[in-house]
Enzyme design. Structure first.
Site, mmCIF file in Angstrom:
data_model
loop_
_atom_site.group_PDB
_atom_site.id
_atom_site.type_symbol
_atom_site.label_atom_id
_atom_site.label_comp_id
_atom_site.label_asym_id
_atom_site.label_seq_id
_atom_site.Cartn_x
_atom_site.Cartn_y
_atom_site.Cartn_z
ATOM 1 N N TYR A 65 0.836 -1.201 0.000
ATOM 2 C CA TYR A 65 0.000 0.000 0.000
ATOM 3 C C TYR A 65 0.873 1.255 0.000
ATOM 4 C CZ TYR A 65 -4.324 2.545 0.892
ATOM 5 O OH TYR A 65 -5.420 3.361 0.781
ATOM 6 N N TYR A 69 -5.045 5.258 -8.198
ATOM 7 C CA TYR A 69 -5.471 4.983 -6.827
ATOM 8 C C TYR A 69 -6.847 4.330 -6.820
ATOM 9 C CZ TYR A 69 -6.628 6.125 -1.940
ATOM 10 O OH TYR A 69 -6.992 6.082 -0.621
#
Lengths: 138, 389
Positions: free
Chosen positions: B288, B338
């Site tokens: 992440y 994203y």
């Protein structure tokens, strides 16, 4: 300096009213567990260590050390448009360093890790009293 | 442990679907969701009516499963999950869906994330309403209200304690851009240099523009079904080998460790134990990367290098394609775009299928994919996936 729009005022919740009353009076108040003596902040009913729900409000000295800091350039909220760049600190309070508070830096020059600071109480453009931090030599 | 091992390899990710990554989708999050779900179902070789569960995570910014299920004409869904949460919830959603399938509550669940994180609800925080959380009162009055600020605070502490440098943060941005150049889906494909990184404008010191992920309009969907059923489908099976959840540390946790340690350090041992593998067995890691720093701290806290050595480890080239542990082979949030965690899982699936084209990690059999490592939100989750033998 006048802010373009008012800065966000602290929105106290049912646990935090005594804290913000303390700030208004120029004191940094936190709860102390009546059973184990541990300090806790932000305010909440139960002690995370011994699970006692008995506590007493106590004023801190206002002394702390810088744990980290940032310098904000991007404007995320219009109230800060005329204030960038500004420096925000994460401060560990002397009485119990795992209590850490966010606040604006009122000082000359770059902050440093471990630098001693003390709380100062500043009335903001929105009328609310806030906690800032200033270098505290010696 | 018996229960955990009983879960191992029982559920597969059988399909992945994307919409375009863009700065303005010009459509609703509902439309993004249904497009990505349709693409994922087709990728799996299933029919829409095979889907009997839907799951998503949201922060009040997207179409909810109960709306999507009706839009798709699914009359009798057996399992729905609408999880409030940001990046720390992304892998949690997939884990919850896998549990529902393993328990026999649903047969085929689609996990999706649909966001207009640039054109409607800026994920980075610019111009966004204040978060409705207890801690907002202690932060927003000081101009501290956005994820880049919160992660910059953690990054500064790491730089002070371990000597992590701007150049090491920059290595993450430059390397991942290089990976994105090989990914036709990626939004940012032109290469950047370390000088470009250092010259990019400050967002919030110590973060420059290229430390921060893109804000993107996109949806990604994943089709989960039983390993048994996936075996008969058209794509190579990718099995969920392990899934783990962890608590996190907010600034206001009692007895919190220092800011340089993330909750991934607590989660990692039980994830690896559950999967029966260790960090050395991981062939590719999709970590992440809301910000460059989060990659470095996870390399440490998942055990790929020693604590404090994430910067030098990344700088060594170990995490680039061709290195010992390629990281964010799609370019990550920093360069692909994203999708709030789901594009990392989808990329891991492509790698394990062997379908990642020019950016394929040769012979990849086991992948790690992680969510936001537990700073801020106070929870985290991660998956280990494997190619079916």
């Amino acid at each position: 300096m006048t802010d373009p729009v008012p800065r966000p005022a602290p929105q106290a919740d049912r646990d935090s009213v005594p804290f913000w009353e303390g700030v208004e009076a120029g004191e940094l108040r936190v709860q102390q567990c009546d059973a184990c003596g541990r300090l806790r902040w932000p305010p909440r009913e139960i002690c995370g260590r011994c699970r006692s729900t008995a506590s007493t409000w106590r004023a801190l000295s206002g002394a702390g050390r810088i744990d980290s800091w940032i310098v904000a350039h991007q404007v995320f909220h219009p109230a800060f448009a005329d204030s960038v760049p500004y420096t925000v600190l994460q401060v560990a309070v002397d009485e119990q360093p795992d209590i850490q508070m966010i606040g604006l830096y009122e000082g000359e020059g770059e902050p440093a890790f471990g630098m001693a600071v003390r709380a100062v109480f500043v009335r903001g453009s929105n009328g609310a009293m806030l906690v800032h931090w200033t270098p505290s030599p010696g | 442990m018996a229960v955990m091992q009983g879960f191992r390899d029982r559920v597969a990710i059988a399909g992945i679907g994307y919409t375009e990554f863009s700065k303005n989708s010009k459509v609703s999050t509902l439309t993004l969701a249904t497009r990505a779900i349709a693409a994922a179902v087709a990728d799996a070789g299933l029919e829409m009516d095979d889907v009997d569960g839907l799951a998503t995570h949201r922060v009040g910014d997207s179409a909810l499963p109960a709306t999507v299920v009706h839009a798709l004409g699914l009359r009798d869904p057996k399992w729905l999950l609408d999880l409030f949460g940001g990046g720390s919830a992304s892998h949690s959603v997939v884990g919850q869906a896998a549990l529902a399938i393993a328990a026999g509550v649903a047969d085929t669940v689609v996990c999706y994330r649909a966001i207009n994180a640039r054109s409607e609800f800026r994920m980075g925080g610019t111009g966004r309403p204040l978060v409705d959380a207890a801690e907002t009162q202690y932060q927003a009055p000081y101009g501290y209200m956005a994820p880049p600020q919160q992660f910059a605070m953690m990054a500064r502490a790491h730089m002070e304690k371990y000597g992590t440098t701007a150049e090491q943060l920059g290595a993450v941005a430059v390397t991942q851009r290089g990976h994105a150049a090989m990914n036709e889906r990626a939004m940012m494909r032109h290469p950047i240099t370390l000088d470009d990184y250092l010259a990019s404008r400050w967002i919030v010191e110590p973060f420059r523009l290229f430390d921060c992920c893109l804000e993107t309009d996109v949806a990604v969907a994943l089709v989960l079904t039983s390993a048994e059923r996936a075996r008969d489908l058209q794509r190579p099976s990718v099995l969920i080998r392990g899934i783990a959840w962890g608590g996190g540390f907010t600034l206001y946790s009692s007895d919190r460790p220092d800011s340089t340690r993330s909750a991934a350090a607590d989660l990692a041992p039980r994830l690896f134990e559950q999967a029966g593998v260790g960090p050395r067995d991981i062939d590719v890691a999709e970590l992440y990367d809301c910000f460059t720093y989060s990659v470095l701290v996870q390399l440490e806290d998942y055990g790929f290098c020693k604590k404090g050595e994430g910067g030098p480890f990344f700088e060594s080239g170990a995490t680039a394609l061709g290195g010992s542990i390629p990281v964010n082979t799609h370019g990550g949030f920093l360069s692909e775009g994203y999708a709030h965690g789901l594009n990392h899982i989808a990329e891991a699936v492509s790698q394990l299928r062997g379908s990642a084209a020019d950016r394929q990690v040769e012979g990849a059999e086991i992948a790690l994919s992680t969510s936001q490592p537990g700073y801020i939100a106070g929870n985290t989750s991660a998956l280990i996936l494997r190619r079916a033998p």
